[in-house]
Write a protein that holds these residues in place. Sequence first.
Motif, PDB file in Angstrom:
ATOM      1  N   PHE A 162     -13.333  63.593  23.153  1.00 43.07           N
ATOM      2  CA  PHE A 162     -12.773  65.057  22.008  1.00 43.07           C
ATOM      3  C   PHE A 162     -11.666  63.241  21.178  1.00 43.07           C
ATOM      4  N   ASP A 163     -12.055  63.563  19.468  1.00 43.70           N
ATOM      5  CA  ASP A 163     -11.187  62.994  19.040  1.00 43.70           C
ATOM      6  C   ASP A 163     -10.286  63.488  18.377  1.00 43.70           C
ATOM      7  N   PHE A 164      -9.218  63.628  19.261  1.00 38.98           N
ATOM      8  CA  PHE A 164      -7.791  64.066  19.286  1.00 38.98           C
ATOM      9  C   PHE A 164      -7.046  63.391  18.285  1.00 38.98           C
ATOM     10  N   ILE A 165      -7.369  62.104  18.033  1.00 39.34           N
ATOM     11  CA  ILE A 165      -6.383  61.128  17.274  1.00 39.34           C
ATOM     12  C   ILE A 165      -6.254  61.370  15.837  1.00 39.34           C
ATOM     13  N   SER A 166      -7.721  62.353  15.221  1.00 42.76           N
ATOM     14  CA  SER A 166      -8.103  62.122  14.261  1.00 42.76           C
ATOM     15  C   SER A 166      -7.824  64.088  13.963  1.00 42.76           C
ATOM     16  N   ALA A 208      -2.519  66.511  11.161  1.00 39.09           N
ATOM     17  CA  ALA A 208      -1.091  67.109  11.413  1.00 39.09           C
ATOM     18  C   ALA A 208      -0.463  66.539  10.606  1.00 39.09           C
ATOM     19  N   LEU A 209      -0.211  64.831  10.733  1.00 32.88           N
ATOM     20  CA  LEU A 209       0.673  63.985  10.439  1.00 32.88           C
ATOM     21  C   LEU A 209       0.731  64.132   8.418  1.00 32.88           C
ATOM     22  N   VAL A 210      -0.517  63.554   8.200  1.00 28.02           N
ATOM     23  CA  VAL A 210      -1.255  64.341   6.687  1.00 28.02           C
ATOM     24  C   VAL A 210      -1.196  65.406   5.658  1.00 28.02           C
ATOM     25  N   ASN A 211      -0.692  66.374   7.306  1.00 23.27           N
ATOM     26  CA  ASN A 211      -0.083  67.921   6.011  1.00 23.27           C
ATOM     27  C   ASN A 211       1.785  68.078   6.448  1.00 23.27           C
ATOM     28  N   LYS A 212       1.713  67.411   7.345  1.00 22.34           N
ATOM     29  CA  LYS A 212       3.549  67.534   6.779  1.00 22.34           C
ATOM     30  C   LYS A 212       4.061  66.150   5.966  1.00 22.34           C
ATOM     31  N   ILE A 213       3.273  66.157   5.307  1.00 24.43           N
ATOM     32  CA  ILE A 213       3.859  65.110   3.932  1.00 24.43           C
ATOM     33  C   ILE A 213       3.369  65.746   2.591  1.00 24.43           C
ATOM     34  N   LYS A 214       1.814  66.645   2.919  1.00 26.32           N
ATOM     35  CA  LYS A 214       1.675  66.894   1.784  1.00 26.32           C
ATOM     36  C   LYS A 214       2.604  68.565   1.372  1.00 26.32           C
ATOM     37  N   GLU A 215       2.835  69.387   2.689  1.00 25.32           N
ATOM     38  CA  GLU A 215       3.827  70.193   3.104  1.00 25.32           C
ATOM     39  C   GLU A 215       4.844  69.786   2.204  1.00 25.32           C
ATOM     40  N   PHE A 219      -5.470  53.715  13.132  1.00 25.31           N
ATOM     41  CA  PHE A 219      -6.456  54.665  12.698  1.00 25.31           C
ATOM     42  C   PHE A 219      -4.965  55.656  11.326  1.00 25.31           C
ATOM     43  N   PHE A 220      -3.961  54.929  11.322  1.00 20.70           N
ATOM     44  CA  PHE A 220      -3.669  54.840  10.021  1.00 20.70           C
ATOM     45  C   PHE A 220      -3.615  54.690   9.277  1.00 20.70           C
ATOM     46  N   ALA A 221      -4.154  53.481   8.929  1.00 22.21           N
ATOM     47  CA  ALA A 221      -4.771  53.908   7.619  1.00 22.21           C
ATOM     48  C   ALA A 221      -5.120  54.297   6.742  1.00 22.21           C
ATOM     49  N   GLU A 222      -6.612  54.483   7.764  1.00 20.11           N
ATOM     50  CA  GLU A 222      -7.921  55.189   7.046  1.00 20.11           C
ATOM     51  C   GLU A 222      -7.809  56.886   7.591  1.00 20.11           C
ATOM     52  N   LYS A 223      -7.024  57.569   8.124  1.00 17.05           N
ATOM     53  CA  LYS A 223      -6.839  58.619   8.857  1.00 17.05           C
ATOM     54  C   LYS A 223      -5.254  59.582   8.342  1.00 17.05           C
TER      55      LYS A 223
END
Length: 491
Positions: A159-163, A168-175, A199-203
């Motif tokens: 399960f690719d859970f880190i993606s 979820a972090l991306v969505n928090k920043i957008k909101e 992962f933080f740079a790419e994802k």
Amino acid sequence: MSLLKLQNGSDVRGIAVAGVPGEEVNLTPEAVSKIAYAFKAWLKNKFGKEELSLAIGRDSRISGETLVQAAIKGMKGQNTTIFNCEMASTPAMFMSTLDDEINADGAIMITASHLPFNRNGLKFFTKDGGADSKDIKAILDIAETQNPQYEDNGRVEKFDFISKYAEALVNKIKESTGEDKPFENCKIIVDAGNGAGGFFAEKVLQPLGADTEGSLYLNPDGNFPNHQPNPENQEAMDAICKGVLDSNADLGIIFDTDVDRAAVVDRNGKSINRNALIALMSAIVLKDSPNSTIVTDSVTSVGLKKFIESKGGKHHRFMRGYKNVINEAIRLNKEGTEAHLAIETSGHCALKENYFLDDGAYLVTKVLILFAELRKEGKDLEDLIGSLEEPVESIEVRGKINDQDFKAYGNQVLEDFRDYMNTVEGWSAETPNYEGVRVNCEKEEGWCLVRLSLHDPVMVINIESNLSDGCEKIKKKLFDFLSKYKALSFV
């Protein structure tokens, strides 16, 4: 060897790879299988259920995949579903227990944080948070006494859970920013130290529009060939500071191996870690939660206390150990004292809004939201913490206690030091104080803290001063006292 010797506070840690002289492997695949089997039994007893959903992840260590498979062997069973999250972060593995898809009853992270390549370990989580020291003791007790009956059935799924975690972090920043790409025309670089944080740079950053060219050591490599993945390591901080300047970046981010710690660097190549990072996070928290108590470890500066109080907060200087700091914040909240932030100078940062989980990526997410706001106003992070008074000097000295009962010996030294401290002109005890002996040194315009290491036969001395020779003056008075203790050896 007794498995109980692998306990290190609220973790299990040991030597997983041969090749370092004098360091014999004790965290074997067999030991990990037994411990994972015991964790499953402990969970069944804790929740009173036979059917379990379990998750497991690892950082980039060279022994990681082998130990993941060993743990899966221990956890397999007819009524068990195991989600192998492969490369992940420690905070992400806790979040797997709250995820609506995995909904793990328990999770394991295979990591030894920033320790050398030959080490590894296990961290355990349930929906209640990370296992504490008494939980680890209970799990290892089961591992010592039970005869494992391994089962080769049940469901194991990658399960690719880190993606999902990153999304979820991306969505928090957008909101929070109200923008889909708040970092367009902005360069933000990441130093993952060849750990799990690449992962933080790419994802996270790239989907938000950031240019991440110039990032350092994003590829996972458990030999850690470039520098120690550790925001407390000077070589690591020098690398990200230089990287920001070389790439003309607007911001730099550095993570430890398993991404539960972080620090940042401003566009001028100035590091924001330790007291400065605590000040920054305090300012963020106090903006939304005025009058909150900020819980820190014992080695924070006088200037930080002044800064927190100037922002309307209350500084509660507690003990070293990220679990100690987190548990103290939780205790205060239960007793009616509002405490929204628990943070160590090491970079462990836990927020009430995020389950009091020490999460380096979430810390950085909060900083990025602030960074986006300040950018619109033509300001920088430094503008928010410019009033923080930093000491002119600060040093740490560590000495080995060469006595079989090192805790008793160390505690006697501390008792004697309390008496000695009262004989030194201008020295007075800091109150309240929760660890070791902390002394205000008026003539030297500084302070010192003499304390015992949490787990090792080590005495630690922290000294700060606002005079250019103040630390040496304090140190000399300290060693005039300490020199009579023959079981103490300082390098």
